[in-house]
Write a protein that holds these residues in place. Structure first.
Motif, PDB file in Angstrom:
ATOM      1  N   TRP A   1       0.843  -1.206   0.000  1.00 54.07           N
ATOM      2  CA  TRP A   1       0.000   0.000   0.000  1.00 54.07           C
ATOM      3  C   TRP A   1       0.869   1.243   0.000  1.00 54.07           C
ATOM      4  CZ3 TRP A   1      -5.187   0.229  -0.610  1.00 54.07           C
ATOM      5  CH2 TRP A   1      -5.892  -0.979  -0.508  1.00 54.07           C
ATOM      6  N   GLU A   2       1.933   1.209   0.786  1.00 56.07           N
ATOM      7  CA  GLU A   2       2.796   2.381   0.864  1.00 56.07           C
ATOM      8  C   GLU A   2       3.491   2.637  -0.476  1.00 56.07           C
ATOM      9  OE1 GLU A   2       3.776   2.309   5.641  1.00 56.07           O
ATOM     10  OE2 GLU A   2       5.075   1.220   4.255  1.00 56.07           O
ATOM     11  N   ALA A   3       3.912   1.531  -1.114  1.00 60.84           N
ATOM     12  CA  ALA A   3       4.562   1.686  -2.423  1.00 60.84           C
ATOM     13  C   ALA A   3       3.607   2.344  -3.408  1.00 60.84           C
ATOM     14  CB  ALA A   3       5.012   0.325  -2.948  1.00 60.84           C
ATOM     15  N   MET A   4       2.353   1.900  -3.376  1.00 64.10           N
ATOM     16  CA  MET A   4       1.354   2.481  -4.286  1.00 64.10           C
ATOM     17  C   MET A   4       1.093   3.943  -3.943  1.00 64.10           C
ATOM     18  SD  MET A   4      -0.540   2.325  -6.812  1.00 64.10           S
ATOM     19  CE  MET A   4      -0.999   0.719  -7.417  1.00 64.10           C
ATOM     20  N   ARG A   5       0.992   4.240  -2.640  1.00 65.08           N
ATOM     21  CA  ARG A   5       0.762   5.625  -2.238  1.00 65.08           C
ATOM     22  C   ARG A   5       1.895   6.515  -2.732  1.00 65.08           C
ATOM     23  NH1 ARG A   5       1.731   6.710   3.724  1.00 65.08           N
ATOM     24  NH2 ARG A   5       3.779   6.220   2.852  1.00 65.08           N
ATOM     25  N   ASP A   6       3.125   6.023  -2.623  1.00 65.41           N
ATOM     26  CA  ASP A   6       4.267   6.835  -3.034  1.00 65.41           C
ATOM     27  C   ASP A   6       4.203   7.146  -4.526  1.00 65.41           C
ATOM     28  OD1 ASP A   6       5.030   6.711  -0.442  1.00 65.41           O
ATOM     29  OD2 ASP A   6       6.592   5.176  -0.735  1.00 65.41           O
ATOM     30  N   THR A   7       3.832   6.135  -5.286  1.00 63.85           N
ATOM     31  CA  THR A   7       3.703   6.360  -6.732  1.00 63.85           C
ATOM     32  C   THR A   7       2.649   7.423  -7.027  1.00 63.85           C
ATOM     33  OG1 THR A   7       4.424   4.161  -7.347  1.00 63.85           O
ATOM     34  CG2 THR A   7       2.982   5.281  -8.885  1.00 63.85           C
ATOM     35  N   LEU A   8       1.501   7.298  -6.369  1.00 68.05           N
ATOM     36  CA  LEU A   8       0.412   8.254  -6.620  1.00 68.05           C
ATOM     37  C   LEU A   8       0.798   9.659  -6.162  1.00 68.05           C
ATOM     38  CD1 LEU A   8      -2.605   6.016  -5.598  1.00 68.05           C
ATOM     39  CD2 LEU A   8      -1.886   6.664  -7.909  1.00 68.05           C
ATOM     40  N   ALA A   9       1.552   9.733  -5.062  1.00 66.57           N
ATOM     41  CA  ALA A   9       2.005  11.041  -4.588  1.00 66.57           C
ATOM     42  C   ALA A   9       2.956  11.645  -5.612  1.00 66.57           C
ATOM     43  CB  ALA A   9       2.685  10.893  -3.231  1.00 66.57           C
ATOM     44  N   LEU A  10       3.795  10.787  -6.189  1.00 63.90           N
ATOM     45  CA  LEU A  10       4.744  11.225  -7.209  1.00 63.90           C
ATOM     46  C   LEU A  10       3.997  11.816  -8.407  1.00 63.90           C
ATOM     47  CD1 LEU A  10       7.851  10.989  -7.551  1.00 63.90           C
ATOM     48  CD2 LEU A  10       7.422   8.923  -8.895  1.00 63.90           C
ATOM     49  N   LEU A  11       2.866  11.196  -8.726  1.00 63.39           N
ATOM     50  CA  LEU A  11       2.080  11.658  -9.872  1.00 63.39           C
ATOM     51  C   LEU A  11       1.281  12.908  -9.535  1.00 63.39           C
ATOM     52  CD1 LEU A  11       0.761   8.215 -11.145  1.00 63.39           C
ATOM     53  CD2 LEU A  11       2.418   9.701 -12.265  1.00 63.39           C
ATOM     54  N   GLY A  12       1.198  13.248  -8.263  1.00 64.04           N
ATOM     55  CA  GLY A  12       0.424  14.424  -7.861  1.00 64.04           C
ATOM     56  C   GLY A  12      -1.073  14.185  -7.922  1.00 64.04           C
ATOM     57  N   PHE A  13      -1.482  12.928  -7.806  1.00 60.38           N
ATOM     58  CA  PHE A  13      -2.898  12.597  -7.950  1.00 60.38           C
ATOM     59  C   PHE A  13      -3.668  12.653  -6.632  1.00 60.38           C
ATOM     60  CE2 PHE A  13      -2.658   9.754 -11.996  1.00 60.38           C
ATOM     61  CZ  PHE A  13      -2.351  10.884 -12.725  1.00 60.38           C
ATOM     62  N   LEU A  14      -2.936  12.684  -5.504  1.00 58.92           N
ATOM     63  CA  LEU A  14      -3.624  12.512  -4.225  1.00 58.92           C
ATOM     64  C   LEU A  14      -4.330  13.784  -3.775  1.00 58.92           C
ATOM     65  CD1 LEU A  14      -1.085  10.362  -2.179  1.00 58.92           C
ATOM     66  CD2 LEU A  14      -3.161   9.630  -3.341  1.00 58.92           C
ATOM     67  N   GLY A  15      -5.539  13.610  -3.240  1.00 59.36           N
ATOM     68  CA  GLY A  15      -6.224  14.704  -2.562  1.00 59.36           C
ATOM     69  C   GLY A  15      -5.649  14.831  -1.159  1.00 59.36           C
ATOM     70  N   ASP A  16      -6.268  15.673  -0.341  1.00 56.27           N
ATOM     71  CA  ASP A  16      -5.649  15.944   0.952  1.00 56.27           C
ATOM     72  C   ASP A  16      -6.347  15.246   2.119  1.00 56.27           C
ATOM     73  OD1 ASP A  16      -7.868  17.448   0.708  1.00 56.27           O
ATOM     74  OD2 ASP A  16      -6.822  19.372   0.601  1.00 56.27           O
ATOM     75  N   GLU A  17      -7.182  14.229   1.860  1.00 58.50           N
ATOM     76  CA  GLU A  17      -7.928  13.612   2.956  1.00 58.50           C
ATOM     77  C   GLU A  17      -7.523  12.169   3.192  1.00 58.50           C
ATOM     78  OE1 GLU A  17     -12.273  14.432   2.672  1.00 58.50           O
ATOM     79  OE2 GLU A  17     -11.711  15.685   0.962  1.00 58.50           O
ATOM     80  N   LEU A  18      -6.307  11.785   2.776  1.00 57.71           N
ATOM     81  CA  LEU A  18      -5.958  10.363   2.817  1.00 57.71           C
ATOM     82  C   LEU A  18      -5.919   9.800   4.237  1.00 57.71           C
ATOM     83  CD1 LEU A  18      -5.239   7.833   1.330  1.00 57.71           C
ATOM     84  CD2 LEU A  18      -2.850   8.547   1.319  1.00 57.71           C
ATOM     85  N   GLY A  19      -5.276  10.476   5.135  1.00 56.44           N
ATOM     86  CA  GLY A  19      -5.218   9.984   6.523  1.00 56.44           C
ATOM     87  C   GLY A  19      -4.330   8.759   6.641  1.00 56.44           C
ATOM     88  N   ASP A  20      -4.619   7.934   7.644  1.00 54.44           N
ATOM     89  CA  ASP A  20      -3.786   6.780   7.957  1.00 54.44           C
ATOM     90  C   ASP A  20      -4.027   5.653   6.947  1.00 54.44           C
ATOM     91  OD1 ASP A  20      -2.257   4.836   9.052  1.00 54.44           O
ATOM     92  OD2 ASP A  20      -3.036   5.078  11.103  1.00 54.44           O
ATOM     93  N   LEU A  21      -2.949   5.212   6.300  1.00 49.84           N
ATOM     94  CA  LEU A  21      -3.084   4.211   5.240  1.00 49.84           C
ATOM     95  C   LEU A  21      -3.600   2.875   5.768  1.00 49.84           C
ATOM     96  CD1 LEU A  21      -2.681   4.288   2.268  1.00 49.84           C
ATOM     97  CD2 LEU A  21      -0.321   3.594   2.551  1.00 49.84           C
TER      98      LEU A  21
END
Lengths: 377, 253, 290
Positions: free
Chosen positions: A343-363
């Motif tokens: 999950w963390e690896a995927m989150r990092d990729t999405l963060a890299l792409l700038g796709f994440l909103g600001d409400e993610l919270g605890d993975l």
């Protein structure tokens, strides 16, 4: 003696009748993506072989786009959906409280396909090449980004072409050097075209899976927070029914293929193949009664493919082969569990792409392994 | 320029493939500067005859000549005016009246000057920028008449030009037509269903038979010119009008 | 016989509002002028009132959480998203792409429609030859064969120009046929008797006479152009509002989806308005004589 058997069977029959009368099946929609396809075999097995009914569900399957599946589950229009873990992270980052409770694909299904004339043994050699993806969204884009970043590259180092879901055509026209595709399906298609001389100058292809580089969370079953609060048992029964159906599909691909025939109109309906698969399914059932290990089962699948390949045209077998390829992406000792690192690896990729909103919270809120049936427990 | 019709026949193709005779055979001449009125029962082919003369409809048989020219297409020396005003609704009165000059390629200043002069002659000053739909029926027909005059041909073919107007306006316009013709003495062929109008205006009245229209009578109108509205009460006028009416009535028996 | 399927959509092309408006003005004419002024004012204000009311209802729905925020985000969030998309240039970039595709698509589709429409109006035999192809093309949903167009014309703007051209072609074709066939035969006689040439007949009679119908078709084409471009972009593209919708949707950015969809609406309405303005300028005679 016979009398006893008869009484026992009568009682069990009555018992079953009473049980079914007491608890009528609950209608449930399970939302899938894409279109009916042999890759959804575990769901067809779940219906055809009674796993869902046993868990108390009368399941109907629907196919939608991933964001629609997720939002329908998020707003409670449907209780169960299948999406990729990436969608769960994206959606949670924008206020959708959905939870991933069963990992269906153990391996991220996306891969890079390219002509064997190219040498990409080192991914850094991708620099400057034209790579086709359906668009800047979804698993292909995340997969490409992950592959690139694992090689220390970024999107600007290559030429990204958005080609829609036409990878085989565009690739064979020579418009791109490589394409992001689903590992279990398109490479097979492209390879058979290439070998038939129907793919431009390309005579064979190589494949690099994303999973071979980085473990990314993949497709799985999602439910809403509301369901887990109000009817956690429903979620548990559904997850376990899927687990059982998935295990059977992995162990007995012939049976899974036969179950798919009723749902996938485009499967070849070759009578000889069906007869052969029916015999194979029966033999496999006997074999499984001996409780063989995972390796032995895998060997039995390979053996079956060898047998069939000797008898049938490759064209007739393509979809069966897609199923076998997909099973490799499903199989694991423990089905259903996902781990935080993926999950963390995927989150990092999405963060890299700038796709994440600001409400993610605890993975760790995004998924739960509490609904899976743990092996040997 | 003489108009000569020789054994002219027009027939239309009926839906079943049969041929439907509409006019003729008919033969007559119209002398230069003559004013001829065509009368006859409705559907007798008067309008068909006019269209043949205008070069818009080739005859099925026979020939029509204007002077030495065979009429097998619209000739520049012949102008036609229709029963409906046939103005272009998107053009102002000025631009409508100037259309023939525009088609002929006259420069804009000349077009405007001549069109304005014409409007003045037609007592339509101040309506230059009006659109046809804003005009009364009589005014619109005067614009159409002005357009024919600006075309400056030697022969005017007028197909029931005042047919849709009320009796008073019609009479007024008929006399205006004579005034506008004035000294230039164009040859005029006018179709009408009004016997008084025909006798009042014409040098000759040609009566056509029922379909297919043939020449039934050719009556010379020897009333003096200039003509005026009160002539219709003179015995000579009444005699001639009766004569024409008798021809048409014969048809109804 | 062959004309019927082609001629049918004419009523649609003229537009319900056009007809309604005409009936309305006619009905109003005998009344006192003050009432007309009143009615005109009300009519001019009514779109504003409608939009205000919709915004209020929208706000209410989100304020009282009648529908999940996931489906309908609050207007304020959409406005924020709009400001952000304007500030970072995202919206301008994608709008530019889509507008460009639409304009070229309109240019091609409408001119081909005009040319073929004119040819068909003049040569009825052509209609018999072409109408099966044209009707088949028109009745096949473009979404179904858009992927093929992407493969043939590539993933760049040219394929979207083609989808747009295909979709705007038909109204322009039909209205050209209807317009040119509707030219008064008496006026044709007049032009012939004036010895007008082919070009003069076209320029001074056929074009102005058919213009109201052709412009009505152009209005329809203008609104359809957005659909053509976006359908093409949906299938495979790197830029454009269709791509932005998919991207926003795939990132669960619902406010941005709304911003994009509303931008498409704005583009369609502006193009429609532009044609209406041209119509207003060119057809002032119709207003004078209505």
């Amino acid at each position: 003696m016979f009398k006893l058997v008869r009484i026992v069977s009568l009682i069990s029959f009555l018992g079953a009748w009473v049980a079914s009368a007491q608890a009528p099946l609950v209608q449930e929609r399970v939302l899938l993506t894409f279109i009916p396809n042999v890759q959804f075999a575990p769901f067809y097995v779940g219906i055809e072989d009674g796993f869902f009914a046993e868990a108390g569900f009368d399941v109907t399957l629907e196919h939608l786009q991933e964001p629609e599946v997720l939002d329908l589950v998020a707003v409670g229009q449907a209780n169960f959906g299948i999406v990729s873990g990436e969608q769960v992270i994206l959606a949670r980052s924008r206020g959708r409280d959905v939870i991933y409770i069963f990992e269906w694909f153990q391996q991220y299904p996306v891969a890079l396909v390219y002509s064997d004339a190219l040498d990409l043994s080192d991914l850094r050699q991708l620099r400057g090449l034209k790579v086709g993806i359906p668009g800047r969204f979804g698993a292909s884009y995340s997969g490409l980004t992950t592959l690139l970043s694992s090689a220390g590259l970024s999107e600007t180092d290559i030429e990204v072409n958005e080609i829609g879901f036409n990878a085989a055509e565009v690739f064979c026209l020579g418009a791109v050097d490589a394409a992001m595709v689903y590992a279990n399906n398109e490479p097979l298609q492209i390879r058979s075209r290439a070998q038939a001389g129907d793919c431009g100058p390309i005579s064979d292809v190589e494949v690099i899976t994303v999973a071979s580089q980085v473990d990314l969370v993949s497709n799985g079953l999602i439910v809403s927070r509301d369901l887990l609060n109000t009817a956690p048992d429903n979620a548990r029964r559904m997850a376990r029914a899927l687990q059982a159906a998935l295990r059977l599909s992995i162990n007995n691909p012939a049976q899974a293929y036969l179950a798919s025939l009723a749902y996938v109109d485009t499967l070849p309906r070759d009578a000889a193949l069906i007869t052969e698969l029916q015999a194979a399914a029966a033999r496999q059932t006997e074999f499984l009664a001996l409780e063989p290990g995972r390796e032995a089962v895998a060997e039995s699948r390979a053996e079956l493919l060898r047998q069939l390949s000797a008898q049938f045209d490759p064209g007739v077998l393509t979809q069966f082969q897609v199923l076998l390829n997909t099973i490799e992406l499903w199989d694991a000792d423990q089905l259903g569990r996902s781990d935080l690192a993926s999950w963390e690896a995927m989150r990092d990729t999405l963060a890299l792409l700038g796709f994440l909103g600001d409400e993610l919270g605890d993975l760790s809120d995004a998924f739960s392994n509490d609904y899976v049936m743990v092996r040997n427990a | 320029m003489r108009l000569s019709l020789h054994e002219v026949e027009v027939s239309y193709r009926a839906p079943a493939g049969a041929s439907l005779p509409a006019l003729g055979p008919i033969t007559f001449d119209i002398a230069e500067e003559e004013f001829v009125c065509l009368v006859g029962p409705s559907g007798c082919g008067k309008s068909t005859l006019i269209r043949v003369l205008a070069g818009l409809l080739p005859p099925t048989a026979g020939t029509a000549y204007c002077g030495g020219d065979l009429i097998d297409r619209p000739l520049p020396q012949i102008a036609i005016m229709f029963q409906d005003t046939n103005l272009m609704p998107w053009r102002t009165v000025l631009d409508n009246i100037a259309l023939p000059l525009e088609i002929a390629g006259a420069p804009k200043s000349e077009r405007q000057r001549r069109a304005r002069d014409m409007l003045a002659q037609l007592n339509l000053d101040g309506f230059e920028l009006a659109y046809p739909a804003e005009l009364s029926g009589g005014m619109a027909q005067r614009v159409a008449l002005g357009r024919v005059i600006l075309q400056a041909p030697r022969i005017w073919l007028l197909d029931e030009p005042f047919g849709a107007l009320d009796a008073l306006t019609r009479e007024k316009l008929s006399l205006e037509l004579l005034r506008l013709r004035g000294r230039s003495r164009q040859t005029i062929v006018l179709v009408t269903h009004d016997i008084s109008e025909a006798v009042l205006l014409a040098d000759r009245v040609i009566v056509l038979s029922r379909r297919p229209g043939k020449l039934l009578a050719d009556i010379a109108i020897d009333l003096p010119r200039p003509r005026s509205a009160d002539m219709i009460y003179q015995p000579n006028f009444l005699r001639l009008a009766k004569q024409v009416r008798a021809c048409i009535q014969d048809l109804d028996d | 016989m062959a004309l019927t399927p082609v001629a049918l959509p004419r009523v649609l092309c003229l537009g319900i509002s056009d007809m309604a408006e005409k009936n309305f003005t006619q009905a109003m004419q005998p009344q006192k002028s003050r009432i007309i002024v009143h009615g005109a004012l009300l009519r001019r204000l009514s779109p504003v009132v409608t939009i205000m009311a919709m915004l209020l209802v929208w706000h209410g729905i989100t304020e009282w959480q009648l529908v999940s925020r996931i489906l309908i985000p609050p207007p304020a969030e959409v406005l924020d998203s709009l400001v952000k998309a304007l500030a970072d240039g995202t919206l301008a970039k994608h709008t530019g792409t889509t507008l460009g595709e639409m304009i070229f698509g309109l240019l091609f589709g409408v001119s081909i429609g005009l040319a073929i429409g004119y040819a068909i109006a003049k040569a009825p035999l052509l209609e018999y030859i072409l109408s099966p192809i044209i009707v088949a093309f028109q009745s096949t949903p473009i979404v179904a064969y858009a992927p093929l167009l992407i493969i043939i014309f590539g993933t760049g703007p040219s394929s979207k120009i083609v989808t747009t051209a295909v979709i705007v072609f038909f109204p322009s074709l039909v209205n050209t046929i209807v317009g040119i066939r509707g030219v008064s035969p008496r006026l044709r006689d007049l032009m012939r008797s004036l010895n007008a040439g082919r070009w003069q007949i076209f320029r001074k009679l056929e074009l102005p006479s058919a213009l109201p119908v052709i412009l009505a078709g152009l209005k329809t084409s203008a609104t359809l152009a957005v659909i053509g471009a976006v359908v093409g972009e949906f299938v495979g593209s790197g830029s454009g509002l269709g791509v932005l919708v998919i991207t926003a949707r795939s990132q669960y950015d619902t406010p941005l989806v709304y911003v994009t969809v509303l931008t498409m609406t704005a583009i369609a309405l502006s193009l429609y308005g532009l044609v209406a303005l041209v119509e207003w300028r060119l057809l002032h005679w119709q207003r004078r004589t209505a």
